[in-house]
Design a protein around this motif. Structure first.
Motif, PDB file in Angstrom:
ATOM      1  N   SER A  73      14.351  64.926  47.641  1.00 56.22           N
ATOM      2  CA  SER A  73      14.471  63.901  48.676  1.00 56.22           C
ATOM      3  C   SER A  73      15.261  64.391  49.880  1.00 56.22           C
ATOM      4  CB  SER A  73      15.134  62.646  48.103  1.00 56.22           C
ATOM      5  OG  SER A  73      16.494  62.874  47.810  1.00 56.22           O
ATOM      6  N   LEU A  74      15.938  65.541  49.729  1.00 52.93           N
ATOM      7  CA  LEU A  74      16.734  66.104  50.811  1.00 52.93           C
ATOM      8  C   LEU A  74      16.160  67.412  51.345  1.00 52.93           C
ATOM      9  CD1 LEU A  74      20.330  65.562  49.339  1.00 52.93           C
ATOM     10  CD2 LEU A  74      19.139  64.127  51.013  1.00 52.93           C
ATOM     11  N   SER A  75      15.526  68.189  50.491  1.00 51.68           N
ATOM     12  CA  SER A  75      15.127  69.549  50.857  1.00 51.68           C
ATOM     13  C   SER A  75      14.149  69.592  52.027  1.00 51.68           C
ATOM     14  CB  SER A  75      14.525  70.270  49.643  1.00 51.68           C
ATOM     15  OG  SER A  75      13.390  69.575  49.163  1.00 51.68           O
ATOM     16  N   THR A  76      13.300  68.562  52.159  1.00 50.86           N
ATOM     17  CA  THR A  76      12.317  68.576  53.251  1.00 50.86           C
ATOM     18  C   THR A  76      12.977  68.441  54.619  1.00 50.86           C
ATOM     19  OG1 THR A  76      11.991  66.184  52.980  1.00 50.86           O
ATOM     20  CG2 THR A  76      10.468  67.632  51.823  1.00 50.86           C
ATOM     21  N   TYR A  77      14.242  68.027  54.645  1.00 51.26           N
ATOM     22  CA  TYR A  77      14.948  67.856  55.912  1.00 51.26           C
ATOM     23  C   TYR A  77      15.830  69.057  56.251  1.00 51.26           C
ATOM     24  CZ  TYR A  77      13.453  63.039  55.294  1.00 51.26           C
ATOM     25  OH  TYR A  77      12.696  61.911  55.108  1.00 51.26           O
ATOM     26  N   VAL A  78      15.834  70.065  55.395  1.00 46.71           N
ATOM     27  CA  VAL A  78      16.652  71.247  55.634  1.00 46.71           C
ATOM     28  C   VAL A  78      15.783  72.335  56.273  1.00 46.71           C
ATOM     29  CG1 VAL A  78      18.107  73.023  54.590  1.00 46.71           C
ATOM     30  CG2 VAL A  78      18.103  70.699  53.649  1.00 46.71           C
ATOM     31  N   SER A 112      21.515  56.856  57.792  1.00 46.37           N
ATOM     32  CA  SER A 112      22.643  56.374  56.989  1.00 46.37           C
ATOM     33  C   SER A 112      22.434  56.715  55.515  1.00 46.37           C
ATOM     34  CB  SER A 112      22.801  54.858  57.154  1.00 46.37           C
ATOM     35  OG  SER A 112      23.178  54.531  58.470  1.00 46.37           O
ATOM     36  N   LYS A 113      21.234  56.459  55.019  1.00 50.58           N
ATOM     37  CA  LYS A 113      20.934  56.751  53.616  1.00 50.58           C
ATOM     38  C   LYS A 113      20.963  58.254  53.358  1.00 50.58           C
ATOM     39  CE  LYS A 113      18.158  52.586  52.865  1.00 50.58           C
ATOM     40  NZ  LYS A 113      16.796  52.049  52.588  1.00 50.58           N
ATOM     41  N   MET A 114      20.455  59.036  54.325  1.00 50.56           N
ATOM     42  CA  MET A 114      20.446  60.486  54.150  1.00 50.56           C
ATOM     43  C   MET A 114      21.863  61.033  54.052  1.00 50.56           C
ATOM     44  SD  MET A 114      17.423  61.835  53.975  1.00 50.56           S
ATOM     45  CE  MET A 114      17.800  63.490  54.476  1.00 50.56           C
ATOM     46  N   GLY A 115      22.756  60.537  54.907  1.00 51.59           N
ATOM     47  CA  GLY A 115      24.138  60.996  54.846  1.00 51.59           C
ATOM     48  C   GLY A 115      24.773  60.710  53.495  1.00 51.59           C
ATOM     49  N   LYS A 168      26.400  75.416  50.342  1.00 47.21           N
ATOM     50  CA  LYS A 168      26.053  74.001  50.464  1.00 47.21           C
ATOM     51  C   LYS A 168      24.549  73.805  50.672  1.00 47.21           C
ATOM     52  CE  LYS A 168      29.535  73.566  53.355  1.00 47.21           C
ATOM     53  NZ  LYS A 168      30.634  73.111  54.238  1.00 47.21           N
ATOM     54  N   THR A 169      23.923  74.727  51.386  1.00 48.89           N
ATOM     55  CA  THR A 169      22.469  74.642  51.551  1.00 48.89           C
ATOM     56  C   THR A 169      21.767  74.744  50.208  1.00 48.89           C
ATOM     57  OG1 THR A 169      22.526  75.574  53.787  1.00 48.89           O
ATOM     58  CG2 THR A 169      20.444  75.745  52.596  1.00 48.89           C
ATOM     59  N   ASN A 170      22.215  75.668  49.385  1.00 51.27           N
ATOM     60  CA  ASN A 170      21.581  75.867  48.084  1.00 51.27           C
ATOM     61  C   ASN A 170      21.912  74.764  47.089  1.00 51.27           C
ATOM     62  OD1 ASN A 170      20.023  78.561  47.952  1.00 51.27           O
ATOM     63  ND2 ASN A 170      21.880  79.085  49.078  1.00 51.27           N
ATOM     64  N   VAL A 171      22.953  73.991  47.367  1.00 49.31           N
ATOM     65  CA  VAL A 171      23.236  72.813  46.552  1.00 49.31           C
ATOM     66  C   VAL A 171      22.278  71.679  46.917  1.00 49.31           C
ATOM     67  CG1 VAL A 171      24.928  70.983  46.157  1.00 49.31           C
ATOM     68  CG2 VAL A 171      25.646  73.363  46.073  1.00 49.31           C
ATOM     69  N   ILE A 172      21.937  71.573  48.187  1.00 46.08           N
ATOM     70  CA  ILE A 172      21.076  70.493  48.658  1.00 46.08           C
ATOM     71  C   ILE A 172      19.604  70.751  48.344  1.00 46.08           C
ATOM     72  CG2 ILE A 172      20.237  69.335  50.747  1.00 46.08           C
ATOM     73  CD1 ILE A 172      23.041  69.728  51.911  1.00 46.08           C
ATOM     74  N   ARG A 226      23.147  60.311  50.614  1.00 47.29           N
ATOM     75  CA  ARG A 226      22.509  61.157  49.597  1.00 47.29           C
ATOM     76  C   ARG A 226      23.065  62.571  49.620  1.00 47.29           C
ATOM     77  NH1 ARG A 226      16.245  59.438  50.821  1.00 47.29           N
ATOM     78  NH2 ARG A 226      16.319  57.333  49.921  1.00 47.29           N
ATOM     79  N   VAL A 227      23.277  63.102  50.822  1.00 50.42           N
ATOM     80  CA  VAL A 227      23.862  64.445  50.926  1.00 50.42           C
ATOM     81  C   VAL A 227      25.247  64.466  50.303  1.00 50.42           C
ATOM     82  CG1 VAL A 227      24.746  66.178  52.535  1.00 50.42           C
ATOM     83  CG2 VAL A 227      22.520  65.134  52.957  1.00 50.42           C
ATOM     84  N   ALA A 228      26.052  63.446  50.593  1.00 52.31           N
ATOM     85  CA  ALA A 228      27.411  63.380  50.036  1.00 52.31           C
ATOM     86  C   ALA A 228      27.381  63.357  48.512  1.00 52.31           C
ATOM     87  CB  ALA A 228      28.126  62.143  50.575  1.00 52.31           C
ATOM     88  N   TRP A 229      26.513  62.518  47.932  1.00 55.09           N
ATOM     89  CA  TRP A 229      26.430  62.431  46.478  1.00 55.09           C
ATOM     90  C   TRP A 229      25.957  63.755  45.880  1.00 55.09           C
ATOM     91  CZ3 TRP A 229      29.032  59.267  43.800  1.00 55.09           C
ATOM     92  CH2 TRP A 229      29.241  57.949  44.200  1.00 55.09           C
TER      93      TRP A 229
END
Length: 236
Positions: free
Chosen positions: A21-26, A193-196, A12-16, A198-201
């Protein structure tokens, strides 16, 4: 509806990560190995070591690299002492070198796949660290929608915030109030809320059977929970 689990945190990490827009938060995450332990402790000072397929915070360890200056020698040379700490559950162990630390970690993980992740310095509530969990659900229009944000406060001396490890649930506003004013809290809530969503999509788009630790199907609906740690700098 057939259910196939995708419980691997590494998958899941490698999917994100490909999503900018998401990777900077991982937080930086690698497969556990001695060289990664050394490198990441040298850079970050604190890392979490967690099972790739674990749940409820079970098996999670925290390793730290600490230093202190030594008294100057007769020649005026100032040295430095380095030591290492391993914490899990309520136990703490100290080691003089990374090799002994690695041996202790290896004894606990045995042959199971583990990850090593940068430690985020969390904010505290009543002297205990907390993180924020975002619950996102697929609505009747087949769109992901964040429905709840809660805080999880770790039990004293525990390295994880999970309820199964003694953590307690608190309201979002209660936890962030000492750090943010009302407008800042609203902006953070909207951002999470938006981040959650985006992760789901992202997970749905890249993983055909999207179920497991982060998602569960119940009566035809899908639910996703994503955890966020905050490292806001504050003078409070």
């Amino acid at each position: 509806m057939s259910i196939q689990r995708v419980s691997s945190k590494w998958t899941k990490t490698n999917v994100i990560l490909p999503n900018p827009s998401l990777s900077t938060y991982v937080p930086e995450t690698r497969l556990y190995a001695m060289e990664h332990l050394n490198e990441m402790l040298a850079v970050y000072g604190t890392v979490y070591i967690k099972p790739d397929n674990g749940t409820y915070g079970k098996g999670v360890m925290r390793a730290e690299r600490l230093t202190e200056p030594l008294p100057p020698t007769e020649e005026g040379i100032i040295g430095e002492r380095t030591w290492y700490i391993l914490r899990y559950e309520v136990e703490t162990h100290t080691f003089e070198n990374p090799e002994d630390l690695h041996k202790a970690v290896s004894h606990r993980i045995r042959k199971r796949p583990y990850l090593i992740q940068r430690g985020i310095p969390l904010l505290h509530h009543d002297a205990c660290p907390f993180d924020l969990r975002v619950l996102t659900q697929m609505n009747l229009r087949k769109q992901w929608e964040t429905t709840l944000i809660i805080g999880r406060v770790a039990a004293p001396d525990k390295v994880v915030t999970n309820h199964h490890s003694g953590g307690t649930v608190r309201f979002f506003n209660e936890l962030v109030a000492p750090y943010l004013d009302v407008k800042e809290a609203v902006r953070l809530e909207q951002k999470l809320s938006k981040m959650g969503e985006r992760v789901a999509w992202q997970l749905q788009k890249k993983i055909s059977s999207f179920e497991g630790n982060w998602i569960g199907y119940r009566t035809g609906s899908a639910n996703l929970s994503v955890d966020f740690g905050s490292e806001y700098e504050t003078s409070h």
